[in-house]
Each structure stands twice: as structure tokens, then as C-alpha cells.
Design a protein around this motif. Structure first.
Motif, short mmCIF file in Angstrom:
data_model
loop_
_atom_site.label_atom_id
_atom_site.label_comp_id
_atom_site.label_asym_id
_atom_site.label_seq_id
_atom_site.Cartn_x
_atom_site.Cartn_y
_atom_site.Cartn_z
N GLY A 116 1.14 -3.47 -6.21
CA GLY A 116 0.23 -3.88 -5.33
C GLY A 116 -0.57 -4.82 -5.87
O GLY A 116 -1.62 -5.43 -5.11
N ARG A 208 -4.18 -3.75 -3.68
CA ARG A 208 -4.00 -3.34 -2.10
C ARG A 208 -3.13 -1.65 -2.22
O ARG A 208 -2.25 -1.68 -2.81
CB ARG A 208 -3.27 -4.25 -1.33
CG ARG A 208 -3.14 -3.84 -0.01
CD ARG A 208 -2.50 -4.77 0.87
NE ARG A 208 -2.71 -6.15 1.03
CZ ARG A 208 -3.74 -6.62 1.71
NH1 ARG A 208 -4.31 -5.65 2.61
NH2 ARG A 208 -4.20 -7.99 1.55
N TRP A 209 -3.83 -0.95 -1.56
CA TRP A 209 -3.36 0.23 -1.33
C TRP A 209 -2.81 0.51 0.13
O TRP A 209 -3.98 0.21 1.19
CB TRP A 209 -4.50 1.48 -1.58
CG TRP A 209 -4.63 1.46 -2.97
CD1 TRP A 209 -4.10 2.14 -4.07
CD2 TRP A 209 -5.58 0.96 -3.78
NE1 TRP A 209 -4.54 1.96 -5.25
CE2 TRP A 209 -5.64 1.14 -4.95
CE3 TRP A 209 -6.76 0.01 -3.31
CZ2 TRP A 209 -6.66 0.83 -6.18
CZ3 TRP A 209 -7.56 -0.35 -4.12
CH2 TRP A 209 -7.73 0.10 -5.55
N LYS A 210 -1.85 1.08 0.72
CA LYS A 210 -1.48 1.26 1.90
C LYS A 210 -1.78 2.56 2.20
O LYS A 210 -1.61 3.51 1.41
CB LYS A 210 0.24 1.08 2.13
CG LYS A 210 0.68 -0.49 1.90
CD LYS A 210 2.11 -0.32 2.21
CE LYS A 210 2.56 -1.83 2.16
NZ LYS A 210 4.03 -1.96 2.39
N LEU A 211 -2.36 2.69 3.32
CA LEU A 211 -2.75 4.12 3.75
C LEU A 211 -2.02 4.97 4.72
O LEU A 211 -1.11 4.40 5.10
CB LEU A 211 -4.31 3.88 4.45
CG LEU A 211 -5.36 3.15 3.79
CD1 LEU A 211 -6.66 3.21 4.57
CD2 LEU A 211 -5.69 4.10 2.65
N SER A 215 -0.23 0.36 9.57
CA SER A 215 -1.05 -0.93 9.88
C SER A 215 -2.45 -0.86 9.04
O SER A 215 -3.25 -1.43 9.47
CB SER A 215 -1.16 -1.26 11.18
OG SER A 215 -1.89 -0.56 11.67
N GLN A 216 -2.60 0.17 8.24
CA GLN A 216 -4.01 0.18 7.85
C GLN A 216 -3.94 0.14 6.17
O GLN A 216 -2.93 0.69 5.50
CB GLN A 216 -4.82 1.40 7.95
CG GLN A 216 -5.09 1.74 9.51
CD GLN A 216 -5.85 2.77 9.83
OE1 GLN A 216 -6.55 3.43 8.90
NE2 GLN A 216 -6.08 3.24 11.12
N SER A 217 -4.97 -0.56 5.25
CA SER A 217 -4.79 -0.79 3.99
C SER A 217 -6.14 -0.95 3.28
O SER A 217 -7.27 -1.17 4.14
CB SER A 217 -3.78 -1.88 3.46
OG SER A 217 -4.56 -2.93 4.06
N GLN A 219 -8.27 -2.73 0.10
CA GLN A 219 -8.06 -3.85 -0.90
C GLN A 219 -9.16 -4.04 -1.56
O GLN A 219 -10.23 -4.01 -1.25
CB GLN A 219 -7.68 -5.18 0.01
CG GLN A 219 -7.42 -6.38 -1.04
CD GLN A 219 -7.23 -7.58 -0.49
OE1 GLN A 219 -7.91 -8.06 0.53
NE2 GLN A 219 -6.25 -8.44 -0.85
N TYR A 273 -11.62 -2.79 3.83
CA TYR A 273 -10.48 -2.17 4.67
C TYR A 273 -10.12 -2.69 5.83
O TYR A 273 -10.90 -3.24 6.53
CB TYR A 273 -11.41 -0.87 5.16
CG TYR A 273 -10.75 -0.10 6.21
CD1 TYR A 273 -9.63 0.52 5.91
CD2 TYR A 273 -11.22 0.19 7.50
CE1 TYR A 273 -8.94 1.32 6.77
CE2 TYR A 273 -10.60 0.95 8.52
CZ TYR A 273 -9.61 1.61 8.25
OH TYR A 273 -9.07 2.14 9.15
#
Length: 275
Positions: A116, A208-211, A215-217, A219, A273
Motif C-alpha cells: 500500500g 494506505r491501510w484498508k480497514l 469503503s474505509q481506510s 492513510q 481517515y
């Protein structure tokens, strides 16, 4: 007496080249180059101030026409003329992490550290800006409209260290003798010399981390402006009492730079966020 009239003329010609890569496989970039020439009888550049000799909003010496009967005497390259200008910007996803070329089988924990990542940047470079040599508070043609000096020989210009300062001239003492005041009716040699150009290099590194929720992440960004801490001097800066280059200066300090076109290196961090 002052008067206003639409007598100004200007021309601009340029060769513009653009190379663009649309976003694919996580990479995109734009590169453009301009080879140009701008000519006019008067202009102003945003890189300089508008306060000369304590007077506000009058522009640089040579900005106003000192001989209204022969305005083309001041015809020269514009204050903002640039022969060469190059710009490059890019965005690239690093090919590391789950599903990427490197470590494509990484598990979730490992991918949270190595996957990411994205790097982006913006680079700009220009050739030198034109400048004139101020003749001081003297009025060879029109009262209150001070003229730029007349060049009789072309001195060597660039960026030269001189006794603890930096000068636009290789030999300030010799360079000052290359200029004289214009005769009555003259307007001097406008924008006949070139100083430093502008250069910049900004970069950004992001992760970037996908939570778990769709549709939430999250950065993280590290942005650096003027990465190599480049220094470019302003050949038309305004000093405490006069322009950068003036015949009123002492010969030893003739053409000493007083301001910069660039800003020192600055870094900033951001945590974002998205939802």
C-alpha cells in the motif's frame, strides 16, 4: 505629467511539448517542456515587489515608459520571459505487497507493513530570468521616471561568491564599468542580462491501510517540499533602498543578491481517515 493610453504591444511565441502516461499498473506521469520568447515594451513579474525607493505600487525601474514619444525604445524581452521551462509530475504505487510483483503472496500482517505504499513528486526547472541595471534616482528623459542604465559591454553573469556575499557578476568592479547613464531622450538597456532561474523538487510518500469495514481506510503521508534544499537567487529582488543591481551601489557590492526565488526545505506529516 502622467497619462494613460492603450499603446502597449507584446508578442509571445512558443514550442510546447507534452508527454503523458495515463494511470495504468499504478503509475502515471506528465512531462512538459516549453521553449518560448515574450517581448513587450513594459511588463511586471510577480517574483518582484512593487515598492521602489519608498514609493508603493509603481513597479521596477524600467516598468513605466520614460519616453512616451518613442515607446519602442523600451522594447525588449518581458520581465517574466523564460527561454526554457520544464515540469514533471508523477504518481507511482510501489510494486510490493499482496497481489503485487514483489511479495505478492504476503499475508495480512506482512502486507500491513510492506504493502500500500505510494510515491509521488513534482519537479520544475527554468532557465534564467532577465533583469536590468538601475541607474539610480536620475531622470535623463522624464522627471520622476528613473531610467535603467545603458550597457556598453556585456559582463559575465551567474552565481559567484564574493567576499562573504553572492553576486550575479563574476567581477563586480569590472561589471559596473560596463554600464553608464543613458543620454537625454534615452531609456537605457532593458532586460539585457539573465540571472538565476527557478528550480524545485517536491515529493510525497504515502501508506494506505484498508480497514475491516467496507469503503474505509487510513492513510499516512510524509510530504517534503524542496527535497534537495535547492537555492536559486532572485536577480530582480528589491533591497532596503534600491534594486538589486544599481549604479548607486559600491563597486565591490555591485550586483550582490538580496533575495531568493526558492524557499528552504519544509516537511509535513498527515494522518487521514477516509470513510
Amino acid at each position: 505629467m502622467y497619462g494613460g493610453s492603450s499603446i502597449g504591444t507584446s508578442t509571445y511565441h512558443a514550442l510546447q511539448v507534452n508527454l503523458r502516461k495515463q494511470l495504468s499498473r499504478g503509475v502515471q506521469f506528465d512531462f512538459n517542456y516549453t521553449f518560448s520568447k515574450s517581448i513587450d515594451i513594459t511588463s511586471a513579474a510577480s517574483r518582484v515587489g512593487f515598492s521602489v525607493y519608498g514609493y508603493q505600487n509603481i513597479g521596477l525601474v524600467g516598468t513605466r515608459l520614460a519616453n512616451a514619444f518613442s515607446p519602442n525604445l523600451a522594447r525588449a524581452v518581458s520581465d517574466y520571459d523564460l527561454t526554457h521551462q520544464m515540469n514533471l509530475n508523477w504518481i507511482a504505487d510501489l510494486p510490493v505487497g499482496k497481489g503485487r510483483a514483489l511479495a505478492h503472496d504476503a499475508n495480512g500482517i506482512l502486507d500491513a507493513f510492506i504493502g500500500g505504499w505510494q510515491v509521488s513528486g513534482l519537479v520544475r526547472w527554468t532557465s534564467g530570468f532577465p533583469f536590468s541595471v538601475d541607474g539610480g534616482q536620475r531622470w535623463p528623459t522624464d522627471w520622476f521616471l528613473t531610467a535603467v542604465s545603458q550597457m556598453t559591454a556585456r559582463p559575465k553573469t551567474g552565481v559567484f561568491k564574493q567576499n562573504g556575499s553572492v553576486s550575479v557578476f563574476a567581477d563586480p568592479v569590472a561589471a559596473q564599468s560596463d554600464f553608464t547613464l543613458p543620454l537625454p531622450g534615452g531609456v537605457g538597456s532593458r532586460n539585457v542580462l539573465r540571472g538565476d532561474g527557478f528550480a524545485s523538487w517536491d515529493m510525497s510518500l504515502g501508506k494506505r491501510w484498508k480497514l475491516p469495514r467496507e469503503s474505509q481506510s487510513l492513510q499516512l503521508r510524509w510530504e517534503v517540499f524542496n527535497v534537495p534544499n535547492l537555492t536559486r537567487f532572485n536577480a530582480q529582488g528589491i533591497g532596503s533602498s534600491s534594486l538589486l543591481t544599481s549604479l548607486t551601489q559600491q563597486p565591490s557590492s555591485f550586483g550582490a543578491y538580496t533575495s531568493l526565488l526558492t524557499q528552504p526545505r519544509v516537511m509535513q506529516f498527515a494522518l487521514r481517515y477516509e470513510f
